[in-house]
Enzyme design. Structure first.
Site, PDB file in Angstrom:
ATOM      1  N   ASP A   1     -78.167 -12.951 -61.317  1.00 38.42           N
ATOM      2  CA  ASP A   1     -77.337 -13.084 -60.123  1.00 38.42           C
ATOM      3  C   ASP A   1     -77.901 -14.220 -59.282  1.00 38.42           C
ATOM      4  O   ASP A   1     -79.053 -14.166 -58.848  1.00 38.42           O
ATOM      5  CB  ASP A   1     -77.413 -11.759 -59.337  1.00 38.42           C
ATOM      6  CG  ASP A   1     -76.136 -11.439 -58.601  1.00 38.42           C
ATOM      7  OD1 ASP A   1     -75.548 -12.375 -58.029  1.00 38.42           O
ATOM      8  OD2 ASP A   1     -75.746 -10.261 -58.575  1.00 38.42           O
TER       9      ASP A   1
ATOM     10  N   ASP B   1     -72.983 -15.454 -56.714  1.00 35.61           N
ATOM     11  CA  ASP B   1     -72.658 -14.608 -55.563  1.00 35.61           C
ATOM     12  C   ASP B   1     -71.838 -15.370 -54.522  1.00 35.61           C
ATOM     13  O   ASP B   1     -72.166 -16.522 -54.195  1.00 35.61           O
ATOM     14  CB  ASP B   1     -73.992 -14.147 -54.932  1.00 35.61           C
ATOM     15  CG  ASP B   1     -73.814 -13.114 -53.849  1.00 35.61           C
ATOM     16  OD1 ASP B   1     -73.337 -12.022 -54.167  1.00 35.61           O
ATOM     17  OD2 ASP B   1     -74.164 -13.401 -52.689  1.00 35.61           O
TER      18      ASP B   1
ATOM     19  N   HIS C   1     -71.293  -3.015 -57.608  1.00 38.95           N
ATOM     20  CA  HIS C   1     -72.238  -2.428 -56.665  1.00 38.95           C
ATOM     21  C   HIS C   1     -71.747  -2.477 -55.226  1.00 38.95           C
ATOM     22  O   HIS C   1     -72.424  -1.976 -54.330  1.00 38.95           O
ATOM     23  CB  HIS C   1     -73.573  -3.179 -56.783  1.00 38.95           C
ATOM     24  CG  HIS C   1     -73.426  -4.614 -56.388  1.00 38.95           C
ATOM     25  ND1 HIS C   1     -72.683  -5.518 -57.118  1.00 38.95           N
ATOM     26  CD2 HIS C   1     -73.880  -5.298 -55.315  1.00 38.95           C
ATOM     27  CE1 HIS C   1     -72.697  -6.687 -56.507  1.00 38.95           C
ATOM     28  NE2 HIS C   1     -73.415  -6.591 -55.408  1.00 38.95           N
ATOM     29  N   ASP C   2     -70.607  -3.118 -54.975  1.00 40.76           N
ATOM     30  CA  ASP C   2     -70.053  -3.198 -53.625  1.00 40.76           C
ATOM     31  C   ASP C   2     -68.847  -2.285 -53.448  1.00 40.76           C
ATOM     32  O   ASP C   2     -68.273  -2.224 -52.351  1.00 40.76           O
ATOM     33  CB  ASP C   2     -69.587  -4.629 -53.324  1.00 40.76           C
ATOM     34  CG  ASP C   2     -70.731  -5.623 -53.292  1.00 40.76           C
ATOM     35  OD1 ASP C   2     -71.850  -5.247 -52.910  1.00 40.76           O
ATOM     36  OD2 ASP C   2     -70.500  -6.798 -53.663  1.00 40.76           O
TER      37      ASP C   2
ATOM     38  N   GLU D   1     -68.091 -15.263 -58.261  1.00 36.75           N
ATOM     39  CA  GLU D   1     -67.511 -14.235 -57.403  1.00 36.75           C
ATOM     40  C   GLU D   1     -66.696 -14.914 -56.311  1.00 36.75           C
ATOM     41  O   GLU D   1     -67.232 -15.715 -55.542  1.00 36.75           O
ATOM     42  CB  GLU D   1     -68.610 -13.374 -56.751  1.00 36.75           C
ATOM     43  CG  GLU D   1     -68.013 -12.220 -55.952  1.00 36.75           C
ATOM     44  CD  GLU D   1     -68.960 -11.591 -54.922  1.00 36.75           C
ATOM     45  OE1 GLU D   1     -68.753 -10.435 -54.559  1.00 36.75           O
ATOM     46  OE2 GLU D   1     -69.890 -12.274 -54.458  1.00 36.75           O
TER      47      GLU D   1
HETATM   48  C1  GLC Z   1     -71.828 -10.378 -52.537  1.00 43.09           C
HETATM   49  C2  GLC Z   1     -72.658  -9.268 -53.129  1.00 43.09           C
HETATM   50  C3  GLC Z   1     -73.002  -8.284 -52.055  1.00 43.09           C
HETATM   51  C4  GLC Z   1     -73.806  -9.002 -51.005  1.00 43.09           C
HETATM   52  C5  GLC Z   1     -73.076 -10.240 -50.489  1.00 43.09           C
HETATM   53  C6  GLC Z   1     -74.023 -11.138 -49.746  1.00 43.09           C
HETATM   54  O1  GLC Z   1     -70.589  -9.954 -52.122  1.00 43.09           O
HETATM   55  O2  GLC Z   1     -71.984  -8.697 -54.216  1.00 43.09           O
HETATM   56  O3  GLC Z   1     -73.692  -7.176 -52.535  1.00 43.09           O
HETATM   57  O4  GLC Z   1     -74.082  -8.153 -49.926  1.00 43.09           O
HETATM   58  O5  GLC Z   1     -72.543 -11.015 -51.533  1.00 43.09           O
HETATM   59  O6  GLC Z   1     -74.936 -11.737 -50.627  1.00 43.09           O
END
Ligand code: GLC
Ligand code: CA
Length: 540
Positions: free
Chosen positions: A100, A201, A317-318, A243
């Site tokens: 990641d 990310d 995980h979110d 993402e």
């Molecule tokens: C992404 C991650 C999340 C994190 C955010 C800031 O959305 O998946 O878990 O809090 O970025 O890095």
């Protein structure tokens, strides 16, 4: 290389949230050695790659999404040797490790930020996004994702820095070519260690323009990504996934351009954000609009065909657990978990399985003190201050807290579910005595076995990778059905999305096809039982 020849077109990726997967040393926190111990389980499931949520050195303000050293492993998870061992052990099982990359921001404890804060003249100052100001009057009213102003005052410099997430996650300034070069060198260093891919990310937020209130999709976004890709990923045979919360199909075609100029694929959320009120926060709940869900999948499947590549996912995980969200986590937990899996794994794209999804793990209802997630905790405080009722806030937390996905993996029915011998960093879901891997891995009718079958089918039938998608019964309020077709075969997926038995309008088609996977033992072509799902194939 053109997308058609890419190995990852048939791949299935498993996401691990390391702190909640397997603890090996009794400190209550999952770690790299723990993952190594569980690789045989993943090999059995049949997955091709593991996306590892961040394991780099971090003060853990946002569970590792706040990195203070990109080239070291956090001691909580192990060390660089453990990481190299994980890569090697995974490779023995034909599993790649996807790291990641958190490149939109670093931790405020990163060496760069500590330097940047020293003076306006410091060479690292410009690695971050600063604006002059007067204390008490931030440059504008932009808000951070985890609550409060997006601007934080640094008295020593008489300046504000910009942070889209927590105050401990200062945004990196991608306008600065020196910063970009340092990032590329860091990525090349990981590639050298045998990392098989990267998940980027919140990559759509790197080209922010805070003066213009722009966070996502900034003007230089794709320019930055192309440079990043050229300087790093294109030098290896990697799988990369961006993402992008704010991607529409047009932009997704750029991210996942088959010419390889950006990433392998995009990870977008349009199908995920449906149970929130429009224009409001994710905590402002709304009922699930089934027809809208169908419309969104249909659009993405059709628009990216031949010119882009999507990720297929329900969970990460979110996000809350899918079976508690779009399925039924009570009476029909097993049926609905399998239905959602069959529905998703029949589509075009690269499927992701988030740890525990393959067991049908569910949401939790904890007392507020037992929540750990910074987003949840900050929202609770903010909404109480704004006068929301406690019950209403808790209702949102039960439905949407990220901790729903972060309770420890449920391995067996022993104390702490086999996750740790110590005290787990977050409470377990009490249903682990019933829902756990040990009870499912050897049961041919388990959710695990259904996922395993689906992963296998993707390897066996090219139509799953290449076939053209066509939605059937688009206006049907209960059924989600579609076909996939290539030159040689036709695949049919039909799912009853609800908890009542209904007549099956496709009985004639089904008769001529071979059943590949379903979620009830016997078949009755004329009806679809609660959450019944079937995947068929026929040769042309
Ligand atoms: C992404 C991650 C999340 C994190 C955010 C800031 O959305 O998946 O878990 O809090 O970025 O890095
Ligand atoms: Ca540990």
């Amino acid at each position: 290389m053109a997308v058609n020849n890419k190995w990852w077109k048939n791949a299935v990726i498993y996401q691990i949230y390391p702190r909640s997967f397997q603890d090996s040393n009794g400190d209550g926190i999952g770690d790299l050695q723990g993952i190594i111990q569980r690789l045989d389980y993943l090999e059995k499931l049949g997955i091709d790659a593991i996306w590892l949520s961040p394991v780099c050195r971090s003060p853990q303000d946002d569970n590792g999404y706040d990195i203070s050293d990109y080239q070291d492993i956090d001691p909580m998870f192990g060390n660089l040797d453990d990481m190299e061992r994980l890569i090697a052990e995974a490779r023995k099982r034909n599993i790649r490790i996807i790291m990641d990359l958190v490149l939109n921001h670093s931790s405020d404890e990163h060496r760069w930020f500590l330097e940047a804060k020293k003076s306006r003249e410091n060479p690292y100052h410009d690695y971050y996004v600063w604006r002059d100001g007067v204390e008490g009057t931030p440059p504008n009213d932009m808000r951070a994702s985890f609550g409060g102003s997006a601007w934080e005052w640094v008295p020593e410099l008489q300046q504000y820095y910009f942070h889209q997430f927590s105050v401990k996650q200062p945004d990196l300034n991608w306008e600065n070519p020196k910063l970009r070069r340092e990032i590329y060198d860091m990525i090349l260093w990981w590639m050298d260690k045998g990392v098989g891919g990267f998940r980027l990310d919140v990559i759509d937020q790197i080209a922010k323009e805070p003066d213009l209130h722009i966070t996502g999709n900034g003007p230089r976004l794709h320019e930055f990504i192309r440079e990043l890709s050229k300087e790093t990923f294109q030098k290896g045979d990697l799988i990369t996934v961006g993402e992008a919360w704010g991607a529409d199909p047009e932009r997704a075609k750029l991210y996942s351009n088959p010419d390889g100029s950006e990433f392998s694929m995009v990870f977008q959320f349009e199908h995920i954000m449906l149970d929130q009120q429009e224009g409001k926060e994710k905590w402002d709940l709304a009922p699930l609009p089934f027809l809208k869900l169908k419309e969104i999948f249909n659009r993405w499947q059709c628009e990216l065909y031949g010119c882009g590549w999507n990720s297929l996912f329900w969970d990460n995980h979110d996000l809350p657990r899918i079976v508690s969200r779009w399925g039924n986590d009570g009476k029909y937990r097993v049926e609905s978990a399998k239905m959602l899996a069959i529905l998703l794994h029949g589509m075009q794209g690269t499927p992701y399985i988030y740890q525990g999804e393959e067991l049908g793990m569910t949401n939790v209802k904890f007392d507020f003190e037992d929540y750990r997630d910074i987003e949840t905790v900050n929202m609770h405080r903010e909404r109480l201050e704004k006068g929301y009722a406690e019950e209403e806030i808790m209702k949102s937390i039960y439905a949407k807290s990220r901790d729903n996905a972060r309770t420890p993996m449920q391995w067996d029915d022993t104390e702490h579910a086999g996750f740790t011998e110590g005290t787990p960093w977050i409470r377990l879901n009490p249903n682990y005595t019933e829902i756990n891997a040990a009870s499912q891995i050897n049961d041919p009718d388990s959710i695990f076995s259904c996922y395993r079958t689906l992963v296998g089918l993707r390897k066996q039938y090219p139509v799953l990778a290449d076939g053209r998608f066509e939605m059937l019964l688009a206006d049907d309020e209960d059924i989600f059905a579609y076909t996939r077709e290539d030159e040689t075969s036709r695949l049919l997926v039909i799912c009853n999305f609800h908890d009542k038995e209904i007549p099956c309008p496709l009985s004639r088609e089904q008769k001529e096809m071979k059943l590949l996977v379903g979620n009830y033992k016997d078949q009755n072509l004329e009806t679809l039982r609660p959450y019944e799902a079937r995947m068929y194939i026929s040769e042309k």
